[in-house]
Design an enzyme around this catalytic site. Structure first.
Site, PDB file in Angstrom:
ATOM      1  N   SER A 132       0.819  -1.205   0.000  1.00 24.51           N
ATOM      2  CA  SER A 132       0.000   0.000   0.000  1.00 24.51           C
ATOM      3  C   SER A 132       0.850   1.251   0.000  1.00 24.51           C
ATOM      4  CB  SER A 132      -0.941   0.022   1.207  1.00 24.51           C
ATOM      5  OG  SER A 132      -1.706   1.216   1.175  1.00 24.51           O
ATOM      6  N   LYS A 186      -4.663  -6.694   3.352  1.00 30.16           N
ATOM      7  CA  LYS A 186      -4.656  -5.590   2.377  1.00 30.16           C
ATOM      8  C   LYS A 186      -6.067  -5.312   1.860  1.00 30.16           C
ATOM      9  CE  LYS A 186      -3.169  -2.354  -0.358  1.00 30.16           C
ATOM     10  NZ  LYS A 186      -3.987  -2.132  -1.467  1.00 30.16           N
ATOM     11  N   HIS A 189      -7.762  -3.429   4.478  1.00 29.35           N
ATOM     12  CA  HIS A 189      -7.201  -2.061   4.430  1.00 29.35           C
ATOM     13  C   HIS A 189      -7.997  -1.241   3.403  1.00 29.35           C
ATOM     14  CE1 HIS A 189      -4.661   0.944   2.413  1.00 29.35           C
ATOM     15  NE2 HIS A 189      -4.031   1.111   3.563  1.00 29.35           N
ATOM     16  N   ASN A 190      -8.214  -1.826   2.243  1.00 24.70           N
ATOM     17  CA  ASN A 190      -8.923  -1.086   1.201  1.00 24.70           C
ATOM     18  C   ASN A 190     -10.402  -0.905   1.531  1.00 24.70           C
ATOM     19  OD1 ASN A 190      -6.421  -1.244  -0.007  1.00 24.70           O
ATOM     20  ND2 ASN A 190      -7.252  -1.521  -2.045  1.00 24.70           N
ATOM     21  N   GLU A 193     -10.398   1.880   3.661  1.00 30.18           N
ATOM     22  CA  GLU A 193     -10.067   3.042   2.796  1.00 30.18           C
ATOM     23  C   GLU A 193     -11.340   3.565   2.103  1.00 30.18           C
ATOM     24  OE1 GLU A 193      -6.643   2.412   0.078  1.00 30.18           O
ATOM     25  OE2 GLU A 193      -7.926   3.140  -1.527  1.00 30.18           O
TER      26      GLU A 193
HETATM   27  C1  6PG Z   1      -3.195   1.368  -1.686  1.00 33.06           C
HETATM   28  C2  6PG Z   1      -4.481   1.586  -2.412  1.00 33.06           C
HETATM   29  C3  6PG Z   1      -4.381   1.041  -3.786  1.00 33.06           C
HETATM   30  C4  6PG Z   1      -5.406   1.659  -4.693  1.00 33.06           C
HETATM   31  C5  6PG Z   1      -6.631   0.869  -4.812  1.00 33.06           C
HETATM   32  C6  6PG Z   1      -7.822   1.736  -5.102  1.00 33.06           C
HETATM   33  O1  6PG Z   1      -3.292   0.799  -0.611  1.00 33.06           O
HETATM   34  O2  6PG Z   1      -2.147   1.782  -2.177  1.00 33.06           O
HETATM   35  O3  6PG Z   1      -5.527   0.977  -1.747  1.00 33.06           O
HETATM   36  O4  6PG Z   1      -4.425  -0.339  -3.682  1.00 33.06           O
HETATM   37  O5  6PG Z   1      -5.660   2.978  -4.362  1.00 33.06           O
HETATM   38  O6  6PG Z   1      -6.376   0.006  -5.878  1.00 33.06           O
HETATM   39  O7  6PG Z   1      -8.801   0.945  -5.519  1.00 33.06           O
HETATM   40  P1  6PG Z   1     -10.113   1.440  -6.167  1.00 33.06           P
HETATM   41  O8  6PG Z   1      -9.817   1.680  -7.621  1.00 33.06           O
HETATM   42  O9  6PG Z   1     -11.017   0.308  -5.948  1.00 33.06           O
HETATM   43  O10 6PG Z   1     -10.530   2.708  -5.492  1.00 33.06           O
END
Ligand code: 6PG
Length: 473
Positions: A132, A186, A189-190, A193
């Protein structure tokens, strides 16, 4: 120079933005990197742009293993899905016992579990590693979430601990757990996010529609908030993007962007993994739904002409009101993170991964998109109660929430009065109110289920016994 000395320490397959940046990061840290990209033009361009770096190219994938010291350590930075299986199939035939392949893409953790098991049976190590921090993180210090065997981690640690971001709690990498544990963490995490980004979008909307605050004033507000308990990469980025103006129109650039969010899938996977197991993650589900609804723009435009809503003049934005929006955001952020950590813990228990919540908080403190001052408090709670399922129940959070949640209620009431949709604020508060309710109304649900389907229920004075009732009047 002997042949042994010319061997590289690390292999990288896939030289897109992330792959090339990780390769340069590894090389900067004193390791020799051998790399390969399917399109030779991309590889040539990468090598010529980085002629001074300790990176060498190999003409074909077949030649990569012979250029690496043993056990070979090869990082795949290729598109998640089929491309990973294809490269692995080619490599499997070329590698020897104990060699290690790392998948650094955003792969589904179920795929990682399958791949790891298949490779383990061949005596090879497969490590699914969450990376990430975007392009910048990959180049100068990402947060790394590797899962796989302890033996593979031991062989990778000297490199991973150098290339990872560092916080005051050490390098942002740990052995997350076996097989798919790293990619699962991970994924979550997303998921968090998505929830945190949606909370910021809802705050922006409430400030705009509820208080009439334009992007430039909001940029200042978010920048100020970023100096306090909300300090985080995502608040910093929000302040930054709100301040940028469109060169053509001089309008805030953000106002010129179509309000339809993309998604690559990780947020949805988090929710799916939770739903499949009967684990509630309402803030993340609401965030995924919010992106979906945003993408249904043509339908919304039609409905906006048909369906009515409140019409109100913007309220005055004095310091006290802005403070409660701030506190609401912080409360909802805590609740979204708590759901994510709880999901990690419950899945880890089910799959016997032994993931330590405190370690997850520690490796998210720098490098990753979720890096935030809040993680210090979360880490503190896990130090206090390493086995907790829900850090919201551990000091200092009950006190923090008692102080902040009233602001969340107020912000939501205001948003609802103005007709501004705030699904993640609402879901976060509903989760809080649900988990703190010793009694919920699902006694009625059970009665209904028995009344129309004879599904049975338990009486409070006869636990463990399924009974039926005659519901006819
Ligand atoms: C990270 C982000 C990275 C990216 C995602 C966004 O941890 O560096 O999460 O993985 O920003 O791929 O995904 P979306 O396109 O689903 O928003």
């Amino acid at each position: 120079m002997s042949a042994e000395q010319t061997l590289a320490d690390f292999g990288v397959v896939g030289l897109g933005t992330m792959g090339s940046n990780v390769a340069l990061n590894v090389a900067d840290n004193g390791f020799e990197v051998a790399c390969w990209n399917r399109d030779p033009e991309v590889q040539r361009a990468f090598l010529s742009a980085n002629a001074g770096a300790r990176v060498v190219g190999v003409p074909s994938l077949r030649e990569l293993p012979a250029r690496l010291s043993r056990p070979r350590r090869i990082l795949l930075m290729v598109t998640a899905g089929k491309p990973v299986d294809l490269v692995m199939a080619d490599l499997a035939a070329l590698l020897e016992l104990g060699d290690i392949v790392i998948d650094g893409g955003n792969s589904r953790f179920e795929d990682t579990r399958r791949r790891e098991a298949e490779w383990r049976a061949k005596g090879l190590h497969f490590v699914g590693m969450g990376v990430s921090g975007g392009a910048e993180g990959a180049r100068h210090g990402p947060s790394l979430m590797p899962g796989g065997s302890a033996e593979a981690y031991a062989a990778l640690a000297p490199i991973l601990e150098k290339i990872a971001a560092r916080s005051d709690s050490g390098p942002c990498v740990t052995h997350v757990g076996p097989d798919g544990a790293g990619h699962f963490v991970k994924t979550v995490h997303n998921g968090i996010e998505y929830a945190d980004m949606q909370l910021l979008a809802e705050t922006y909307d409430l400030l705009r529609r509820g208080f009439g605050l334009g992007a430039p004033r909001q940029a200042e507000l978010f920048a100020r908030w970023n100096e306090g308990p909300l300090e985080s990469f995502l608040v910093e980025v929000t302040a930054r993007v709100l301040a940028v103006r469109d060169t053509a129109t001089e309008d805030p650039l953000v106002e010129r962007i179509v309000d339809s969010a993309g998604q690559k899938g990780t947020g949805r996977w988090t929710v799916m993994a939770a739903l499949e197991r009967g684990i509630a993650v309402p803030s993340m589900s609401a965030a995924v739904d919010a992106r979906v609804l945003s993408s249904e723009k043509p339908e919304r435009v039609v409905a906006s002409r048909i369906l009515d809503g409140p019409r109100r003049d913007p309220l005055p934005a004095d310091d006290a009101t802005l403070q409660f929006v701030h506190d609401a955001l912080l409360a909802a952020r805590v609740l979204a993170f708590a759901q994510g950590f709880r999901l990690i813990r419950l899945v880890s228990d089910e799959l016997e991964w032994g993931i330590r919540g405190g370690e997850v908080a520690r490796i998210w403190k720098a490098g990753c998109i979720l890096r935030a001052r809040l993680l210090d408090r979360i880490l503190g709670a896990f130090e206090e109660a390493p086995d907790t399922r829900n850090f919201a129940l551990v000091a200092p959070f009950p006190g923090d929430l008692a102080r902040l949640v009233p602001a969340l209620r107020r912000a939501l009431a205001l948003a609802q009065t103005c007709g501004v949709p705030t699904p993640v604020f609402a879901a976060s508060l509903a989760w809080y109110d649900s988990i703190r309710s010793a009694r919920l109304p699902q006694n009625l649900t059970q009665a209904q289920r028995d009344a129309f389907g004879a599904h049975g229920f338990e009486r409070i004075d006869q636990l463990g016994v399924e009974v039926h009732a005659d519901w006819s009047l």
